[in-house]
Design a protein around this motif. Structure first.
Motif, PDB file in Angstrom:
ATOM      1  N   GLN A  14      54.022  24.107-112.703  1.00  0.00           N
ATOM      2  CA  GLN A  14      53.787  22.631-111.753  1.00  0.00           C
ATOM      3  C   GLN A  14      52.310  21.779-111.904  1.00  0.00           C
ATOM      4  OE1 GLN A  14      56.270  21.402-110.162  1.00  0.00           O
ATOM      5  NE2 GLN A  14      55.197  19.532-110.677  1.00  0.00           N
ATOM      6  N   THR A  15      51.326  22.894-112.751  1.00  0.00           N
ATOM      7  CA  THR A  15      50.279  22.100-112.651  1.00  0.00           C
ATOM      8  C   THR A  15      50.065  21.011-113.922  1.00  0.00           C
ATOM      9  OG1 THR A  15      48.789  23.179-111.301  1.00  0.00           O
ATOM     10  CG2 THR A  15      47.366  22.189-113.666  1.00  0.00           C
ATOM     11  N   ALA A  16      50.739  22.407-115.247  1.00  0.00           N
ATOM     12  CA  ALA A  16      51.382  21.442-116.722  1.00  0.00           C
ATOM     13  C   ALA A  16      52.334  20.210-116.845  1.00  0.00           C
ATOM     14  CB  ALA A  16      51.803  22.278-117.635  1.00  0.00           C
ATOM     15  N   VAL A  17      53.074  20.520-115.189  1.00  0.00           N
ATOM     16  CA  VAL A  17      54.147  19.615-115.495  1.00  0.00           C
ATOM     17  C   VAL A  17      53.376  18.019-115.595  1.00  0.00           C
ATOM     18  CG1 VAL A  17      55.210  18.607-114.363  1.00  0.00           C
ATOM     19  CG2 VAL A  17      56.075  21.479-115.349  1.00  0.00           C
ATOM     20  N   ASP A  18      52.881  18.326-113.964  1.00  0.00           N
ATOM     21  CA  ASP A  18      51.692  16.830-113.669  1.00  0.00           C
ATOM     22  C   ASP A  18      51.114  16.702-114.482  1.00  0.00           C
ATOM     23  OD1 ASP A  18      53.360  17.491-111.400  1.00  0.00           O
ATOM     24  OD2 ASP A  18      51.327  18.558-109.473  1.00  0.00           O
ATOM     25  N   GLN A  19      49.812  16.920-115.474  1.00  0.00           N
ATOM     26  CA  GLN A  19      49.500  17.319-116.252  1.00  0.00           C
ATOM     27  C   GLN A  19      50.057  16.255-117.645  1.00  0.00           C
ATOM     28  OE1 GLN A  19      46.014  16.884-115.830  1.00  0.00           O
ATOM     29  NE2 GLN A  19      45.377  16.744-117.877  1.00  0.00           N
ATOM     30  N   VAL A  20      51.185  16.465-117.994  1.00  0.00           N
ATOM     31  CA  VAL A  20      52.318  15.990-118.300  1.00  0.00           C
ATOM     32  C   VAL A  20      52.274  14.063-118.178  1.00  0.00           C
ATOM     33  CG1 VAL A  20      54.190  15.725-119.248  1.00  0.00           C
ATOM     34  CG2 VAL A  20      52.956  17.775-120.180  1.00  0.00           C
ATOM     35  N   LYS A  21      52.445  14.441-116.466  1.00  0.00           N
ATOM     36  CA  LYS A  21      52.595  13.145-115.858  1.00  0.00           C
ATOM     37  C   LYS A  21      51.586  12.014-116.080  1.00  0.00           C
ATOM     38  CE  LYS A  21      56.852  14.944-113.182  1.00  0.00           C
ATOM     39  NZ  LYS A  21      56.973  14.358-111.968  1.00  0.00           N
ATOM     40  N   LYS A  22      50.646  12.276-115.983  1.00  0.00           N
ATOM     41  CA  LYS A  22      49.697  11.857-115.886  1.00  0.00           C
ATOM     42  C   LYS A  22      49.564  11.246-117.469  1.00  0.00           C
ATOM     43  CE  LYS A  22      46.920  14.556-112.378  1.00  0.00           C
ATOM     44  NZ  LYS A  22      45.954  15.238-111.875  1.00  0.00           N
ATOM     45  N   VAL A  23      49.815  12.666-118.622  1.00  0.00           N
ATOM     46  CA  VAL A  23      49.718  11.868-119.909  1.00  0.00           C
ATOM     47  C   VAL A  23      50.200  10.145-120.097  1.00  0.00           C
ATOM     48  CG1 VAL A  23      49.216  12.526-122.504  1.00  0.00           C
ATOM     49  CG2 VAL A  23      47.933  13.910-120.740  1.00  0.00           C
ATOM     50  N   ILE A  24      51.700  11.079-119.161  1.00  0.00           N
ATOM     51  CA  ILE A  24      52.829   9.389-119.881  1.00  0.00           C
ATOM     52  C   ILE A  24      52.854   8.103-119.176  1.00  0.00           C
ATOM     53  CG2 ILE A  24      55.143   8.809-119.290  1.00  0.00           C
ATOM     54  CD1 ILE A  24      55.646  11.825-119.736  1.00  0.00           C
ATOM     55  N   HIS A  25      51.945   8.567-117.992  1.00  0.00           N
ATOM     56  CA  HIS A  25      51.529   6.782-117.101  1.00  0.00           C
ATOM     57  C   HIS A  25      49.935   6.645-117.757  1.00  0.00           C
ATOM     58  CE1 HIS A  25      50.155   4.893-113.654  1.00  0.00           C
ATOM     59  NE2 HIS A  25      48.694   5.024-114.150  1.00  0.00           N
ATOM     60  N   ILE A  31      47.688  -0.878-121.401  1.00  0.00           N
ATOM     61  CA  ILE A  31      48.331  -1.924-122.061  1.00  0.00           C
ATOM     62  C   ILE A  31      47.985  -3.042-122.249  1.00  0.00           C
ATOM     63  CG2 ILE A  31      50.960  -3.323-121.886  1.00  0.00           C
ATOM     64  CD1 ILE A  31      51.966  -1.016-120.749  1.00  0.00           C
ATOM     65  N   GLU A  32      47.685  -3.772-121.336  1.00  0.00           N
ATOM     66  CA  GLU A  32      46.680  -5.476-121.355  1.00  0.00           C
ATOM     67  C   GLU A  32      45.661  -4.693-121.674  1.00  0.00           C
ATOM     68  OE1 GLU A  32      49.774  -7.664-118.441  1.00  0.00           O
ATOM     69  OE2 GLU A  32      49.033  -6.789-117.467  1.00  0.00           O
ATOM     70  N   GLY A  33      44.714  -4.137-121.059  1.00  0.00           N
ATOM     71  CA  GLY A  33      43.414  -3.887-121.496  1.00  0.00           C
ATOM     72  C   GLY A  33      43.268  -3.482-123.163  1.00  0.00           C
ATOM     73  N   ARG A  34      44.122  -2.852-123.675  1.00  0.00           N
ATOM     74  CA  ARG A  34      44.195  -1.948-124.867  1.00  0.00           C
ATOM     75  C   ARG A  34      42.115  -1.486-124.880  1.00  0.00           C
ATOM     76  NH1 ARG A  34      45.541  -6.627-125.886  1.00  0.00           N
ATOM     77  NH2 ARG A  34      43.560  -7.756-125.732  1.00  0.00           N
ATOM     78  N   ASP A  35      43.109  -1.019-123.467  1.00  0.00           N
ATOM     79  CA  ASP A  35      41.724   0.410-123.288  1.00  0.00           C
ATOM     80  C   ASP A  35      42.783   2.049-122.962  1.00  0.00           C
ATOM     81  OD1 ASP A  35      39.811   1.438-122.557  1.00  0.00           O
ATOM     82  OD2 ASP A  35      39.295   0.846-120.798  1.00  0.00           O
ATOM     83  N   ALA A  36      42.138   3.318-123.690  1.00  0.00           N
ATOM     84  CA  ALA A  36      42.583   4.372-124.173  1.00  0.00           C
ATOM     85  C   ALA A  36      42.299   4.882-123.670  1.00  0.00           C
ATOM     86  CB  ALA A  36      43.741   4.594-125.399  1.00  0.00           C
ATOM     87  N   THR A  37      40.833   4.591-122.620  1.00  0.00           N
ATOM     88  CA  THR A  37      39.945   6.150-122.317  1.00  0.00           C
ATOM     89  C   THR A  37      40.721   6.786-121.538  1.00  0.00           C
ATOM     90  OG1 THR A  37      38.272   4.144-121.932  1.00  0.00           O
ATOM     91  CG2 THR A  37      37.972   6.053-121.181  1.00  0.00           C
ATOM     92  N   ALA A  38      41.891   5.962-120.580  1.00  0.00           N
ATOM     93  CA  ALA A  38      41.726   7.288-119.603  1.00  0.00           C
ATOM     94  C   ALA A  38      43.039   8.616-120.282  1.00  0.00           C
ATOM     95  CB  ALA A  38      43.018   6.830-118.376  1.00  0.00           C
ATOM     96  N   TYR A  39      43.952   7.826-121.592  1.00  0.00           N
ATOM     97  CA  TYR A  39      44.669   8.963-121.698  1.00  0.00           C
ATOM     98  C   TYR A  39      43.969   9.522-122.369  1.00  0.00           C
ATOM     99  CZ  TYR A  39      47.342  10.584-125.888  1.00  0.00           C
ATOM    100  OH  TYR A  39      48.223  10.910-127.410  1.00  0.00           O
ATOM    101  N   VAL A  40      42.993   9.698-123.318  1.00  0.00           N
ATOM    102  CA  VAL A  40      42.046  10.703-124.077  1.00  0.00           C
ATOM    103  C   VAL A  40      41.420  11.206-123.202  1.00  0.00           C
ATOM    104  CG1 VAL A  40      40.288  10.108-125.619  1.00  0.00           C
ATOM    105  CG2 VAL A  40      42.097   9.246-126.177  1.00  0.00           C
ATOM    106  N   ASN A  41      40.928  10.954-122.069  1.00  0.00           N
ATOM    107  CA  ASN A  41      40.558  11.986-121.221  1.00  0.00           C
ATOM    108  C   ASN A  41      41.555  13.541-120.610  1.00  0.00           C
ATOM    109  OD1 ASN A  41      37.841  10.889-121.948  1.00  0.00           O
ATOM    110  ND2 ASN A  41      37.706   9.243-119.844  1.00  0.00           N
ATOM    111  N   LEU A  42      42.513  12.850-120.474  1.00  0.00           N
ATOM    112  CA  LEU A  42      43.218  14.091-120.027  1.00  0.00           C
ATOM    113  C   LEU A  42      44.115  14.955-120.941  1.00  0.00           C
ATOM    114  CD1 LEU A  42      45.900  11.393-118.232  1.00  0.00           C
ATOM    115  CD2 LEU A  42      44.624  13.116-117.081  1.00  0.00           C
TER     116      LEU A  42
END
Length: 324
Positions: free
Chosen positions: A129-140, A149-160
């Motif tokens: 479940q922890t792994a599935v939740d992490q995938v969901k966070k990455v997709i979000h 999307i609008e800020g063109r800032d990938a920091t949140a994605y990369v840090n996950l």
């Protein structure tokens, strides 16, 4: 004769070799497509995970090992909305997905279907479940977060991602000489913004034992719709003028084993195949999304099965001529 594990070959465990392999994989497998009044773009990339050769073995397969489209879709996944975009239709900018396949999709990753939590291989239900939740966070972070999307800032994605995976992800996202950035994140092109309506998403996440001990393999099949602000452009003859769609098939591995280096533990994207539909072509070549109204065309060939773009129970469809 002694058994020989190719994964232990020193070349495959060399960090410089891994980085070169990632760059070659990203650079060598791009495909561009064009179709009719609407444009489609497909791309695929593969990432080497902590020196393992599993990804290279998988390279010859046309679809993910977790999904082959042969099983009958569950009732929850059977489309009830229109199966394709209308050629001509009235558009309500307050409800820009009405009359499209996305009109019944969810607005968050919580709507992605996943099996009930349970043990997988040697992993407990809680670990899965922890792994599935992490995938969901990455997709979000990659596909739904307006800061991305609008800020063109990938920091949140990369840090996950796992620490060792971050440098290559940043490099790919920063490379706008090709469509490379779209492999990882959804960036709106300069001068374009979304309508207030949130992006819509539909899809599934599955889990299975990983390539080696201490790894959980996950697969996400999903499609996202983005409604762009026409910013005064008229006439909007169809939702396809402003709605952009991305279909994704993504493999992940969650490395949790204590025998792995600390920086290798975490989530890795090991394979990513995507298709962008109903968008402007030139921005897509540089890794950005923009609505079709900004670049209307009447050239090209039709998609063989447009409905398959929006229905993740079907394999990724083929599209028409090159977007050049």
């Amino acid at each position: 004769m002694d058994d020989y594990d190719i994964a232990e070959h020193p070349d495959l465990r060399d960090p410089d070799w891994q980085r070169r392999a990632v760059k070659q994989a990203r650079a060598g497998v791009r495909r561009q497509r064009r179709t009719g009044k609407r444009l489609a773009w497909t791309g695929v990339t593969l990432v080497v995970v902590a020196g393992a050769v599993f990804g290279l073995v998988q390279w010859g397969r046309s679809t993910s090992a977790h999904y082959d489209g042969s099983a009958p879709p569950p009732a929850e996944m059977r489309p009830t909305a229109p199966s394709v975009l209308p050629d001509i239709a009235r558009v309500n900018l307050e409800r820009p997905f009405d009359g499209t396949p996305a009109e019944t999709w969810g607005e968050s990753v919580d709507g992605l279907l996943a099996p009930p939590p349970g043990p997988v291989g040697g992993f407990s239900a809680a670990q899965v479940q922890t792994a599935v939740d992490q995938v969901k966070k990455v997709i979000h972070a990659a596909r739904l977060d307006r800061r991305t999307i609008e800020g063109r800032d990938a920091t949140a994605y990369v840090n996950l991602l796992a620490p060792s995976a971050r440098a290559d992800a940043r490099a790919a996202i920063a490379d706008h000489t090709s469509d490379s950035a779209l492999t990882d994140v959804s960036f709106a092109a300069e001068g374009f913004k979304l309508l207030p309506a949130n992006p819509r998403i539909s899809g599934t996440i599955t889990a299975a034992p990983g390539t080696n001990a201490g790894r959980i393999a996950l697969h996400a099949s999903f499609v996202v719709g983005y409604a762009f602000d026409p910013d005064g452009y008229t006439p909007i003859m169809s939702p396809s003028y402003i709605d952009v769609f991305m279909r994704h098939e993504v493999d992940f591995e969650m490395i949790v084993g204590s025998n792995y280096d600390k920086n290798d533990r975490g989530l890795w994207v090991t394979y990513s195949d995507y298709l962008v539909y109903s968008m402007a072509c030139e921005p897509a070549k540089k890794g950005y999304l923009a609505p079709a109204y900004s670049e209307l065309t009447t050239n090209g060939s039709p998609v063989a099965d447009e409905a398959a773009i929006y229905d993740v129970t079907k394999p990724m469809p083929e599209v028409g001529d090159s977007c050049s």
